[in-house]
Design an enzyme around this catalytic site. Structure first.
Site, mmCIF file in Angstrom:
data_model
loop_
_atom_site.group_PDB
_atom_site.id
_atom_site.type_symbol
_atom_site.label_atom_id
_atom_site.label_comp_id
_atom_site.label_asym_id
_atom_site.label_seq_id
_atom_site.Cartn_x
_atom_site.Cartn_y
_atom_site.Cartn_z
ATOM 1 C CE LYS A 376 20.960 38.396 21.457
ATOM 2 N NZ LYS A 376 21.125 39.961 20.631
ATOM 3 N N GLY A 377 24.824 33.938 24.840
ATOM 4 C CA GLY A 377 26.622 33.783 24.779
ATOM 5 C C GLY A 377 26.831 32.619 25.007
ATOM 6 C CG ASP A 436 28.483 36.154 37.759
ATOM 7 O OD1 ASP A 436 28.770 36.470 38.813
ATOM 8 O OD2 ASP A 436 29.537 37.734 37.245
ATOM 9 C CG PHE A 485 32.784 41.479 33.318
ATOM 10 C CD1 PHE A 485 31.177 41.672 33.917
ATOM 11 C CD2 PHE A 485 33.318 42.726 31.351
ATOM 12 C CE1 PHE A 485 30.271 41.606 32.937
ATOM 13 C CE2 PHE A 485 31.952 41.829 30.922
ATOM 14 C CZ PHE A 485 30.493 41.492 30.705
ATOM 15 C CB VAL A 486 36.088 36.671 31.331
ATOM 16 C CG1 VAL A 486 37.062 36.675 32.444
ATOM 17 C CG2 VAL A 486 34.659 35.949 31.946
ATOM 18 C CG ASP A 492 27.585 39.863 26.497
ATOM 19 O OD1 ASP A 492 26.549 40.791 25.903
ATOM 20 O OD2 ASP A 492 27.290 38.954 26.720
ATOM 21 N NE ARG A 498 26.721 38.561 22.185
ATOM 22 C CZ ARG A 498 25.900 37.793 23.544
ATOM 23 N NH1 ARG A 498 26.833 37.134 24.215
ATOM 24 N NH2 ARG A 498 24.979 38.311 24.012
#
Length: 514
Positions: A376-377, A436, A485-486, A492, A498
């Protein structure tokens, strides 16, 4: 009676002109000729009752045994000259990677932080550095090439805040002559010959070229130019300070200005006033583009428009006032309270996405492009990016994940929705929000290659390279980001955040409590 060499006399006299006899100073000493000459001269002045001094040597974690050799040499010299010596060890390379900085910039920031820490412990009136005429000339050239205003082109100041640079008017040759006259054994930093560093290229390639081809005295000429520009900059800063005191109204975490009086100022003064307001609220760096955007908001009197700046500072025009506010998105305080810091503002993201879109359009001109969006991101990023790609294309979607509800990849990739488009023989671009570990991207691209596209490339808004477990590199990357962690702009944590318009670092306490 021993005769004092001219270089020795001139150096000590120059230092005395800027230092007070009753104060204590911290000397920044690397071990090179410049800083050792400074330390030796100050030790001689201390023996005459002119000030007291201690030394700080910062080891940056970049040169291994050579750096430790220099550190020990500085310690021996300080012991021989009766100067207290403090050593600080920092890790410039890892700090550079975490903060998206060059190694040079990271080393400078860490060095000054260490110097200020020791200066505070020792009660020093100021930090004294050995920057000389050549350093000043290099600084002017670097800033000119990078793009700078009057303040930047004025170079380093002899006195600037808690830093004193007494040697700015002296050539490096005089400092080397001093060391020779006093029998001082100096250290040589091998990285000073490495032209991978921008400043080294300027010193070793550009300056000699200018000396050969244009002006043999280009170094003192540039240093004098910086000094003249500094006078003009100081005049404008004083005018801006006067205007700020007259017009600025400070209340809690806000600074406001009456628009009519502010717009009446000359642009050179007005921009300085605007920047002053940003820094007054805790801002750290403000680019030319952002300064111009604030000025444009002011001149157009664009009501309702908000400009987001780093360090959580917003600028808005309202009721004939230009207002700087240290508040982020007040309408949803709880969600934004979970953000440690804004890493990438909406304006930064928008500008970079437009750049990427233009580059992709140029690379895929006259090709049959199919964009595959990883949901989804990536939906937020892909929506903006595809609109910035000015050419015909088709869009398809996949759903895959290796995160779940955690903050680190699980290593297991689950594909919940495959592509519906026939991509055989097509030029395919896979879009994701972040790389990542590289596990998800590698698995998806391997899968898609079985469909035999003509070409297969990848694009990601963010690249967290420190977490990579494979050699995957995206073909198009928006931003290299640190190992934090962003969230935001599609990214999200457990389904939340989001819809933030920026990308921010999530407070560890958030995922600790969940």
């Amino acid at each position: 009676m021993r005769q004092i060499a001219p270089a020795v006399y001139k150096l000590r006299k120059t230092i005395k002109n800027l230092l007070q006899p009753e104060a204590h100073y911290l000397l920044a000493v690397s071990g090179g000729a410049d800083s050792l000459a400074l330390a030796h001269a100050c030790a001689a002045l201390a023996a005459q009752g002119w000030g007291s001094y201690s030394v700080c040597h910062v080891e940056h974690g970049l040169r291994g045994e050579e750096a430790l050799r220099d550190m020990k040499a500085v310690q021996r010299a300080c012991e021989a000259w009766g100067l207290p010596c403090f050593t600080e060890h920092v890790q410039a390379a890892s700090y550079a990677a975490q903060n998206r900085l060059s190694t040079e910039d990271a080393a400078r920031r860490l060095r000054y932080a260490a110097l200020r820490r020791i200066a505070a412990q020792q009660g020093a009136a100021a930090i004294v550095t050995a920057h000389h005429e050549g350093d000043q000339a290099e600084t002017l050239l670097l800033r000119l090439l990078r793009g700078a205003g009057l303040q930047g082109l004025a170079g380093m100041r002899a006195q600037q805040g808690d830093i004193i640079r007494p040697l700015l008017t002296l050539p490096k040759s005089l400092l080397e002559e001093y060391c020779s006259a006093e029998g001082i054994e100096v250290c040589y930093d091998s990285t000073n010959a490495d032209t991978a560093y921008t400043r080294n290229r300027v010193r070793l390639e550009l300056v000699p070229y200018l000396e050969r081809s244009f002006n043999p005295a280009v170094v003192p000429t540039l240093a004098r130019t910086a000094a003249l520009l500094a006078q003009d900059a100081e005049c404008l800063e004083q005018m801006a300070d006067d205007a700020y005191r007259q017009l600025a109204r400070r209340q809690d975490d806000a600074v406001s200005f009456p628009v009519t009086q502010l717009t009446a100022l000359h642009s050179a003064v007005r921009l300085r006033v605007l920047r002053r307001a940003y820094f007054e609220l805790g801002g750290e760096e403000l680019s030319f583009e952002r300064s111009q955007a604030i000025d444009s908001l002011l001149l157009r009197r664009s009501g309702g428009k908000i400009i987001q700046l780093p360090q959580g500072i917003n600028v808005v025009y309202k009721n004939k006032q230009l207002i700087f506010v240290k508040i982020m998105y007040k309408e949803n305080e709880k969600m934004h309270d979970d953000i440690k810091t804004v890493l990438l503002t909406k304006e930064e993201i928008d500008a970079r996405v437009q750049e990427m879109g233009k580059q992709i359009a140029a690379d895929y001109a006259d090709k049959d492009l199919v964009v595959i969006v990883l949901l989804k991101g990536a939906a937020w990023f892909a929506t903006d990016l595809t609109r910035a790609i000015d050419m015909p294309l088709r869009v398809d979607f996949m759903v895959a994940s290796s995160y779940g509800n955690g903050t680190s990849t699980s290593g297991s990739v689950k594909v919940k929705l495959d592509v519906s488009e026939d991509i055989k023989g097509k030029d395919v671009l896979v879009i994701d929000d972040i790389i990542d570990s590289g596990v998800t991207f590698a698995s998806i691209t391997d899968m898609l290659r079985h469909y035999k596209p003509a070409t297969l490339k990848t694009a990601a808004l963010c690249d967290k390279a420190e977490r990579r477990v494979n050699g995957l590199e995206a073909d198009y990357v928006g931003f290299k980001i640190p190992d934090e962690f962003v969230v935001g702009y599609g990214l999200d944590y457990a389904g939340d955040y989001r819809n933030l318009p920026f990308i921010g670092i999530l407070k560890p306490a958030v995922y600790a409590r969940k």
